[in-house]
Design a protein around this motif. Structure first.
Motif, PDB file in Angstrom:
ATOM      1  N   UNK A 180      -0.096 -19.284  70.331  1.00 14.46           N
ATOM      2  CA  UNK A 180       0.677 -18.842  71.512  1.00 14.46           C
ATOM      3  C   UNK A 180       0.512 -17.357  71.848  1.00 14.46           C
ATOM      4  N   UNK A 181       0.669 -16.427  70.883  1.00 11.57           N
ATOM      5  CA  UNK A 181       0.466 -15.015  71.249  1.00 11.57           C
ATOM      6  C   UNK A 181      -0.983 -14.693  71.597  1.00 11.57           C
ATOM      7  N   UNK A 182      -1.917 -15.418  70.995  1.00 11.52           N
ATOM      8  CA  UNK A 182      -3.328 -15.201  71.310  1.00 11.52           C
ATOM      9  C   UNK A 182      -3.610 -15.598  72.751  1.00 11.52           C
ATOM     10  N   UNK A 183      -3.099 -16.742  73.160  1.00  5.19           N
ATOM     11  CA  UNK A 183      -3.300 -17.182  74.544  1.00  5.19           C
ATOM     12  C   UNK A 183      -2.640 -16.210  75.521  1.00  5.19           C
ATOM     13  N   UNK A 184      -1.452 -15.725  75.163  1.00 11.23           N
ATOM     14  CA  UNK A 184      -0.737 -14.788  76.039  1.00 11.23           C
ATOM     15  C   UNK A 184      -1.478 -13.461  76.166  1.00 11.23           C
ATOM     16  N   UNK A 185      -2.251 -13.129  75.152  1.00 10.93           N
ATOM     17  CA  UNK A 185      -3.023 -11.881  75.158  1.00 10.93           C
ATOM     18  C   UNK A 185      -4.181 -11.948  76.145  1.00 10.93           C
ATOM     19  N   UNK A 186      -4.667 -13.149  76.426  1.00  8.84           N
ATOM     20  CA  UNK A 186      -5.825 -13.323  77.300  1.00  8.84           C
ATOM     21  C   UNK A 186      -5.409 -13.450  78.760  1.00  8.84           C
ATOM     22  N   UNK A 187      -6.306 -13.083  79.643  1.00  8.17           N
ATOM     23  CA  UNK A 187      -6.065 -13.258  81.077  1.00  8.17           C
ATOM     24  C   UNK A 187      -6.276 -14.726  81.448  1.00  8.17           C
ATOM     25  N   UNK A 188      -5.837 -15.097  82.649  1.00  9.51           N
ATOM     26  CA  UNK A 188      -6.041 -16.477  83.113  1.00  9.51           C
ATOM     27  C   UNK A 188      -7.524 -16.816  83.136  1.00  9.51           C
ATOM     28  N   UNK A 189      -8.324 -15.873  83.572  1.00  9.24           N
ATOM     29  CA  UNK A 189      -9.770 -16.092  83.640  1.00  9.24           C
ATOM     30  C   UNK A 189     -10.358 -16.300  82.244  1.00  9.24           C
ATOM     31  N   UNK A 190      -9.900 -15.522  81.278  1.00  4.84           N
ATOM     32  CA  UNK A 190     -10.399 -15.650  79.899  1.00  4.84           C
ATOM     33  C   UNK A 190      -9.973 -16.979  79.286  1.00  4.84           C
ATOM     34  N   UNK A 191      -8.734 -17.388  79.550  1.00  4.65           N
ATOM     35  CA  UNK A 191      -8.271 -18.678  79.042  1.00  4.65           C
ATOM     36  C   UNK A 191      -9.037 -19.840  79.671  1.00  4.65           C
ATOM     37  N   UNK A 192      -9.327 -19.708  80.954  1.00  2.00           N
ATOM     38  CA  UNK A 192     -10.096 -20.745  81.649  1.00  2.00           C
ATOM     39  C   UNK A 192     -11.509 -20.846  81.073  1.00  2.00           C
ATOM     40  N   UNK A 193     -12.117 -19.707  80.816  1.00  2.00           N
ATOM     41  CA  UNK A 193     -13.457 -19.687  80.242  1.00  2.00           C
ATOM     42  C   UNK A 193     -13.453 -20.307  78.840  1.00  2.00           C
ATOM     43  N   UNK A 194     -12.422 -20.007  78.071  1.00  2.00           N
ATOM     44  CA  UNK A 194     -12.308 -20.556  76.724  1.00  2.00           C
ATOM     45  C   UNK A 194     -12.156 -22.077  76.774  1.00  2.00           C
ATOM     46  N   UNK A 195     -11.394 -22.563  77.740  1.00  4.17           N
ATOM     47  CA  UNK A 195     -11.221 -24.007  77.913  1.00  4.17           C
ATOM     48  C   UNK A 195     -12.552 -24.681  78.231  1.00  4.17           C
ATOM     49  N   UNK A 196     -13.309 -24.072  79.148  1.00  2.00           N
ATOM     50  CA  UNK A 196     -14.612 -24.624  79.522  1.00  2.00           C
ATOM     51  C   UNK A 196     -15.559 -24.657  78.332  1.00  2.00           C
ATOM     52  N   UNK A 197     -15.596 -23.575  77.590  1.00  2.00           N
ATOM     53  CA  UNK A 197     -16.483 -23.510  76.424  1.00  2.00           C
ATOM     54  C   UNK A 197     -16.087 -24.532  75.362  1.00  2.00           C
ATOM     55  N   UNK A 198     -14.785 -24.701  75.159  1.00  2.00           N
ATOM     56  CA  UNK A 198     -14.327 -25.654  74.150  1.00  2.00           C
ATOM     57  C   UNK A 198     -14.636 -27.088  74.557  1.00  2.00           C
ATOM     58  N   UNK A 199     -14.419 -27.403  75.832  1.00  2.00           N
ATOM     59  CA  UNK A 199     -14.745 -28.747  76.319  1.00  2.00           C
ATOM     60  C   UNK A 199     -16.235 -29.038  76.171  1.00  2.00           C
TER      61      UNK A 199
END
Length: 206
Positions: A180-199
């Protein structure tokens, strides 16, 4: 004589037509068989692609890497539930469910080890990344031990329950303390990129 010549010509024309119908193969049946084989291969490829898309469906619909990982945690625990509901006589069922659990956890581990933990380290949380990665070594050890043990006695199921206890602690730590704090540390764009990479990584193991 003229009639005989005409008949022979007609026969040759028919033979030539039959040969062309077989798509220039020497045997008409060969053409049919090859066509069936090609169609079968296409169906097989489509089915495989569909299976991969189905396996990834949860990740895509979640739309967020953290929510997707929590969904995969729940799916793994559901398999544990099914294993714990078996008795010592259901050896085939236990083997089947253990295979499903191994596949689910292997895919999940690949997503985390290849994408999430490196990103966690890059964000300045190397100690947490190392700790979580070490837990995955425990997971692999339990899976190996369960695969090499006879699954028709209470000791096997006792190890399954011990395994579940360890993995639930790992999941709680990820879901409640680290992610949770790690996700909050990232921007929306960074979280979106991480989701794409993980998928994308998960698709390789579907």
């Amino acid at each position: 004589m003229a009639t005989t010549t005409k008949s022979k010509s007609t026969g040759e024309s028919k033979a030539h037509s039959d040969q062309k119908t077989a798509l220039s193969w020497n045997n008409g049946n060969t053409g049919v068989l090859v066509g069936a084989a090609v169609a079968g291969a296409a169906v097989g490829l489509a089915a495989n692609a569909g299976r991969k898309l189905f396996m990834q469906f949860g990740n895509v619909t979640a739309g967020d890497w953290f929510e997707a990982l929590k969904m995969e945690h729940e799916m793994a625990l559901a398999i544990f539930d099914k294993i714990e509901a078996t008795d010592d006589s259901q050896t085939m069922m236990r083997s089947h469910l253990l295979t499903k659990l191994k596949h689910a956890l292997s895919k999940h581990a690949a997503e985390e080890e290849m994408v999430i933990y490196p990103a966690l380290r890059q964000a300045g949380h190397g100690g947490q990344a190392d700790h979580l990665n070490s837990d995955h070594g425990m997971v692999k050890t339990y899976l190996y031990e369960l695969e090499t043990m006879s699954n028709d006695n209470p000791a096997w199921l006792a190890k399954v329950r011990a395994f579940r206890g360890e993995i639930e602690e790992h999941m709680r730590e990820e879901e409640q303390t680290i992610f949770p704090p790690f996700r909050a540390q990232l921007s929306d764009e960074e979280n979106s990129k991480l989701t794409t990479m993980m998928n994308k990584e998960g698709f390789k193991h579907a």
